[in-house]
Design a protein around this motif. Sequence first.
Motif, PDB file in Angstrom:
ATOM      1  N   HIS B   3       0.831  -1.206   0.000  1.00  0.00           N
ATOM      2  CA  HIS B   3       0.000   0.000   0.000  1.00  0.00           C
ATOM      3  C   HIS B   3       0.858   1.246   0.000  1.00  0.00           C
ATOM      4  N   ILE B   6      -0.675   4.483  -0.842  1.00  0.00           N
ATOM      5  CA  ILE B   6      -1.664   5.137   0.014  1.00  0.00           C
ATOM      6  C   ILE B   6      -0.950   5.970   1.065  1.00  0.00           C
ATOM      7  N   PRO B   7      -1.272   7.245   1.177  1.00  0.00           N
ATOM      8  CA  PRO B   7      -0.594   8.057   2.183  1.00  0.00           C
ATOM      9  C   PRO B   7      -0.963   7.591   3.595  1.00  0.00           C
ATOM     10  N   ILE B   8      -0.033   7.758   4.519  1.00  0.00           N
ATOM     11  CA  ILE B   8      -0.282   7.367   5.905  1.00  0.00           C
ATOM     12  C   ILE B   8      -1.153   8.432   6.567  1.00  0.00           C
ATOM     13  N   HIS B   9      -2.318   8.036   7.021  1.00  0.00           N
ATOM     14  CA  HIS B   9      -3.163   8.952   7.782  1.00  0.00           C
ATOM     15  C   HIS B   9      -2.946   8.699   9.245  1.00  0.00           C
ATOM     16  N   GLY B  12      -6.161   7.078  10.200  1.00  0.00           N
ATOM     17  CA  GLY B  12      -6.833   6.621   9.000  1.00  0.00           C
ATOM     18  C   GLY B  12      -7.687   5.396   9.225  1.00  0.00           C
TER      19      GLY B  12
END
Lengths: 587, 104
Positions: B3, B6-9, B12
Amino acid sequence: MNAFFHPSIFFVACALIVWMLPGRIARWLPPVAAVLAIAGVLSMPHGTFMQLNYLGLDLSLGRVDALSMVFAHVFAIQALIGFIFALHVEDRWQHMAACLYIAGAFGCTFAGDYVTLFIFWELMSVSSTFLVWLRRVPASTRAGMRYFLFHVLGGLFLLAGLLLRYQATGTFAFEAADPGAARLWDILIMLGFCVNAAVIPLHAWLPDAYPEATVTGAVFMSAFTTKTAVYVLLRGFAGFEILAVMGTLMTLYGVVYATIENNARRILAYHIVSQVGYMVAGVGVGTAMTINGACAHAYAHILYKGLLFMGAGALLYAAGTAKLSELGGLFRRLPWAFAWYMVAAVSISGFPLFSGFISKTMTITGAAEAHHTWLALGMEVAAVGTFLSVGIKLPYFAWFGRPDPGMALKPIPRNMYAAMAIAGGLCFFIGVQPGFLYRLLPFPVEYVPYTAWHVLQTLLLLGFTGLGFYLLRLKLVPEAKINLDCDYFYRLAGRVVLALARRPVELLDNWWNEFYARAGLRGMIKLAGGSAWFDRAAIDGVVDGTAVNVRRAGKTATLAQTGQLQNYLSTAVILGLIVFGVVWFWG
Amino acid sequence: MSHDSIPIHEQGGVLPAGKSQGLRRTLRNLMFASLGLLVALNLFITPHDPHFGLDQFPGFWALFGLLGAVVLAKGAKGAAHTFLGKDENFYENRSEDPRGQGIK
């Protein structure tokens, strides 16, 4: 009823019965053996039992005192928890391997002499290899082979040491060695123990093999191998200064690797190295307080480490991977696995109210009071790293971190949750009722864990570790990589030996081919020319079909020799057990 | 299945999108407040038996924890990025067995 029933008997018997039953039924038996073992341990009187004389050797299979009791107590409890966790497994070979493995651990715990210890020691290493192999994937086959070879090496250290010792002193009795006058055999025996205790640089088998074991096998392995080694080190080598230093280095080494690892079960495996470091350091410092600390920490560690492996195992079972770079955001779908994992995570980190707090601080305070200030500080740094990697990093990136990747999850069986609940409950119980554990320890306990200062110091240390993670959370994102460790050198050594062995063999082979081509073949052709006539003329009609029959017999023999080491090994162990059983009862 | 894209939230997938900003701020303030409270308590509660000079000063263990975590994380990640970290197939690619099956 106060009588000595050796718990190994229950587990060996269970293994033999499981062998004969289909897996569907067999899986219910090991928990029964574990309950019997708990009852046996609780009703056990102190003393020396099951002494026998075999081939002029005095063997003692049942030495029961305060030290062996602490370990037997927690081994029995963890056996039950582990078998409940494994209740859904229908592969009876896995249950057999686990039973024999635990029988080995109990055998070592009660062994009063080195011969008995060695037999059970080897039983442990063979049966635990199966817990790796029985995952039945190529990676685990290879890792199990490396694991087994390394334990053979450790066993050879032990064997060489005990034989040299016997030659010099005329006894196999397993007693404490004198730190001031250690001889070669003491060092060899200690090295053998250190292999199983995963003392660096002999540790790499552990993070290599444990992540490749079966989901349930890793739970057992995390409990017994290293802690049996801690027990024998406590028994034989308390006060050896080198162990204090190596133990502290282990605590740090483990957390450094845990901070950068990606596979959840490998992170936990490195934390075994780190946590066993506290115990080895406690053994090395060797005061009453640190020996108590090592025992208490072993007890607490077996419970929370088993629970950590259950939590990570549940992730692997459900999601099909334990790699943090592929997990994340699973909090909504696996909340209970998260909750029980966190109970273990705060226990290992040593939060007040949980088991690590009452055992870890005891070892560190003991080291500080014995004026090993630097060692105590090193262990405090390792405590920071423990919370950073196992307490925050792993759960954050597995259960939060990013949106749910939406992978399909296999439902987790109820028995897994039940086992996690029991282990979690015990972690909390020991944390709030330390007296329960302290009463089991070999020396009277003066240490009081719950003082205002101890609680505040721990909260400061861990709270600001959390702040450190908060500031660096983007730096600590797990990466899909592996990290080099000492196993690089083991593997290199393996390749070198292979190359060295191959060259002479190749040389011989070439030479033989040459000889055969020049001398043999020409002669052969002549001979063949002569015999061909004889064959055609005389034999063919009489013994037709001989060649076919020879080929058929050869094929049967090939089938028996499967070439699979695991088959040879299992046959050898079963035969060995039968021989041992016969000697035991009629010897 | 990675992943990395996918940016790290920070929270998240756990908090509803709308509430997440406010709640995140509240949680962060709560964390700073409790850390401050711990250091304040340290002014009054001091070690009963300090083992070396520095540990009697208030705030020592706070600094120790923070610096320990930062140095450990930076140091370990630095080692991983320079000489320890290898590709996941590092050992398989070096294996003599071309199929990578090893001993069966």
